[in-house]
Design a protein around this motif. Structure first.
Motif, PDB file in Angstrom:
ATOM      1  N   UNK A 188      14.406 -56.739  11.505  1.00 50.69           N
ATOM      2  CA  UNK A 188      15.815 -57.116  11.525  1.00 50.69           C
ATOM      3  C   UNK A 188      15.988 -58.603  11.854  1.00 50.69           C
ATOM      4  N   UNK A 189      16.964 -59.216  11.230  1.00 50.56           N
ATOM      5  CA  UNK A 189      17.336 -60.606  11.499  1.00 50.56           C
ATOM      6  C   UNK A 189      16.251 -61.606  11.099  1.00 50.56           C
ATOM      7  N   UNK A 224      19.297 -54.947  20.068  1.00 48.05           N
ATOM      8  CA  UNK A 224      18.124 -55.665  20.564  1.00 48.05           C
ATOM      9  C   UNK A 224      17.108 -55.667  19.432  1.00 48.05           C
ATOM     10  N   UNK A 225      16.376 -56.750  19.286  1.00 44.42           N
ATOM     11  CA  UNK A 225      15.465 -56.843  18.147  1.00 44.42           C
ATOM     12  C   UNK A 225      14.305 -55.856  18.245  1.00 44.42           C
ATOM     13  N   UNK A 226      14.135 -55.212  19.407  1.00 44.89           N
ATOM     14  CA  UNK A 226      13.064 -54.225  19.559  1.00 44.89           C
ATOM     15  C   UNK A 226      13.589 -52.836  19.904  1.00 44.89           C
ATOM     16  N   UNK A 227      14.899 -52.610  19.699  1.00 42.83           N
ATOM     17  CA  UNK A 227      15.483 -51.304  19.980  1.00 42.83           C
ATOM     18  C   UNK A 227      15.560 -50.451  18.729  1.00 42.83           C
ATOM     19  N   UNK A 228      15.536 -49.126  18.885  1.00 44.26           N
ATOM     20  CA  UNK A 228      15.478 -48.219  17.741  1.00 44.26           C
ATOM     21  C   UNK A 228      16.810 -47.568  17.406  1.00 44.26           C
ATOM     22  N   UNK A 229      17.589 -47.172  18.422  1.00 47.77           N
ATOM     23  CA  UNK A 229      18.756 -46.330  18.196  1.00 47.77           C
ATOM     24  C   UNK A 229      20.069 -47.113  18.236  1.00 47.77           C
ATOM     25  N   UNK A 268      18.862 -50.913  42.077  1.00 52.22           N
ATOM     26  CA  UNK A 268      19.284 -50.222  40.867  1.00 52.22           C
ATOM     27  C   UNK A 268      18.136 -49.446  40.236  1.00 52.22           C
ATOM     28  N   UNK A 269      18.498 -48.594  39.263  1.00 56.77           N
ATOM     29  CA  UNK A 269      17.527 -47.766  38.555  1.00 56.77           C
ATOM     30  C   UNK A 269      17.747 -47.916  37.060  1.00 56.77           C
ATOM     31  N   UNK A 270      16.670 -48.178  36.335  1.00 53.98           N
ATOM     32  CA  UNK A 270      16.788 -48.323  34.888  1.00 53.98           C
ATOM     33  C   UNK A 270      15.479 -47.998  34.201  1.00 53.98           C
ATOM     34  N   UNK A 271      15.563 -47.232  33.120  1.00 48.72           N
ATOM     35  CA  UNK A 271      14.350 -46.815  32.419  1.00 48.72           C
ATOM     36  C   UNK A 271      13.800 -47.900  31.509  1.00 48.72           C
ATOM     37  N   UNK A 272      14.674 -48.776  30.981  1.00 51.97           N
ATOM     38  CA  UNK A 272      14.315 -49.738  29.937  1.00 51.97           C
ATOM     39  C   UNK A 272      13.926 -49.003  28.658  1.00 51.97           C
ATOM     40  N   UNK A 273      14.695 -47.969  28.351  1.00 51.09           N
ATOM     41  CA  UNK A 273      14.443 -47.165  27.156  1.00 51.09           C
ATOM     42  C   UNK A 273      14.710 -47.980  25.893  1.00 51.09           C
ATOM     43  N   UNK A 274      13.739 -47.959  24.965  1.00 47.80           N
ATOM     44  CA  UNK A 274      13.868 -48.659  23.686  1.00 47.80           C
ATOM     45  C   UNK A 274      13.717 -47.724  22.488  1.00 47.80           C
ATOM     46  N   UNK A 316      18.964 -49.738  29.163  1.00 47.60           N
ATOM     47  CA  UNK A 316      18.519 -49.174  27.884  1.00 47.60           C
ATOM     48  C   UNK A 316      18.949 -50.109  26.764  1.00 47.60           C
ATOM     49  N   UNK A 317      18.247 -49.996  25.635  1.00 49.35           N
ATOM     50  CA  UNK A 317      18.457 -50.924  24.525  1.00 49.35           C
ATOM     51  C   UNK A 317      18.800 -50.193  23.235  1.00 49.35           C
ATOM     52  N   UNK A 318      19.775 -50.746  22.527  1.00 48.74           N
ATOM     53  CA  UNK A 318      20.153 -50.226  21.216  1.00 48.74           C
ATOM     54  C   UNK A 318      19.496 -51.080  20.137  1.00 48.74           C
TER      55      UNK A 318
END
Length: 293
Positions: free
Chosen positions: A126-127, A13-18, A256-262, A8-10
């Motif tokens: 951002x950035x 990350x240049x494309x994360x929201x939270x 592994x398991x990952x949603x890649x939530x952005x 998941x991304x915060x």
């Protein structure tokens, strides 16, 4: 829903929201018990988190890297988030992204004939980096583009409307597409070596997006010394899950398991929805907890 989500991304990350803290709060509300925040080329999330309550947080990152002339994402778990090498990698890629932003924007405007409010783009970038997802978001809200044929697939009911902004990236700005701008990444070998030196593991992220079912390419990557594959991804179809599951079983790799939530850039991707079978999730939890430092 799984109890573990390792991708998941915060907003680091240049494309994360939270914010990182927001992600942990959201995970707790959804009863996700083990998470890793894997920002693009950044570990700053781990310096900003104040409270980790009722959740196990595994140190992680997702590094952009290259192999055989192609770009890939490599997840690292159990890494040393205090190692200054990550700041160096982040700053190098950010500098290149800033230098490429105007060129990327120009290519999009010229090839897709889109009207872009550049002042608005600057305000929400951002950035100082113009990512394709943000460019698409602004273009879709601009009435001047409502009949643009290149945007039609991303509007509601369009064939690419499930994740419109990131699909725009894959369709027009990813490697080999008309608005692609080259960034020089470290090699996959270097990324694997970095993780291993820190006692971490290297996991190939969502291979269905770039490796697809190319068995020769997959074997070449495996021979570099990766430890696992993100078999259970929000992007993978059933056939792809089986393809990568079989490879992991054959070569004793970690699944592994990952949603890649952005957040808003991928609205159809929800935290925790990786659909990993319970027995395999239990195995993964035991493995990943051994990396907790």
């Amino acid at each position: 829903m799984n109890y573990i989500d390792l991708h998941m991304h915060s907003n680091f990350s240049i494309d994360g929201e939270y914010t990182p803290q927001d992600l942990l709060n959201m995970a707790r509300q959804q009863n996700i018990q083990i998470v890793s925040i894997t920002d693009h080329n950044s570990v700053k999330a781990y310096q900003s988190i104040i409270h980790v309550q009722d959740i196990t947080l595994i140190p992680g990152i997702e590094i952009d890297c290259s192999f055989q002339g192609k770009d890939f994402h490599l997840l690292g778990y159990g890494i040393d988030v205090h190692d200054p090498i990550y700041e160096k990698i982040e700053q190098d890629i950010m500098k290149q992204e800033q230098e490429c932003s105007q060129k990327r924007l120009s290519l999009i405007k010229e090839n897709l004939h889109l009207e872009i409010d550049e002042e608005q783009l600057k305000e929400i970038s951002p950035f100082g980096i113009y990512v394709p997802e943000t460019i698409c978001e602004i273009a879709m809200k601009d009435e001047r583009n409502k009949d643009n044929p290149y945007l039609q697939p991303y509007f509601p009911q369009g064939k690419r409307s499930d994740n419109p902004y990131v699909n725009f990236y894959w369709d027009y700005c990813s490697q080999g597409k008309i608005a692609y701008t080259k960034i020089n990444y470290i090699s996959m070998e270097e990324a694997i070596s970095l993780y291993h030196k820190q006692g971490g593991i290297a996991v190939l992220a969502h291979p269905g997006n770039n490796v697809k079912e190319d068995i020769q390419l997959m074997n070449d990557i495996r021979n570099l010394g990766i430890d696992g594959i993100e078999v259970y991804s929000s992007y993978h179809k059933h056939e792809q899950i089986k393809f990568y599951h079989d490879i992991c079983q054959k070569y004793n790799l970690i699944e592994t398991a990952g949603s890649d939530f952005h957040g808003k850039t991928k609205p159809s991707v929800s935290m925790g929805l990786c659909h990993m079978p319970e027995e395999q999730e239990e195995t993964l939890i035991k493995t990943i907890l051994s990396l907790k430092k």
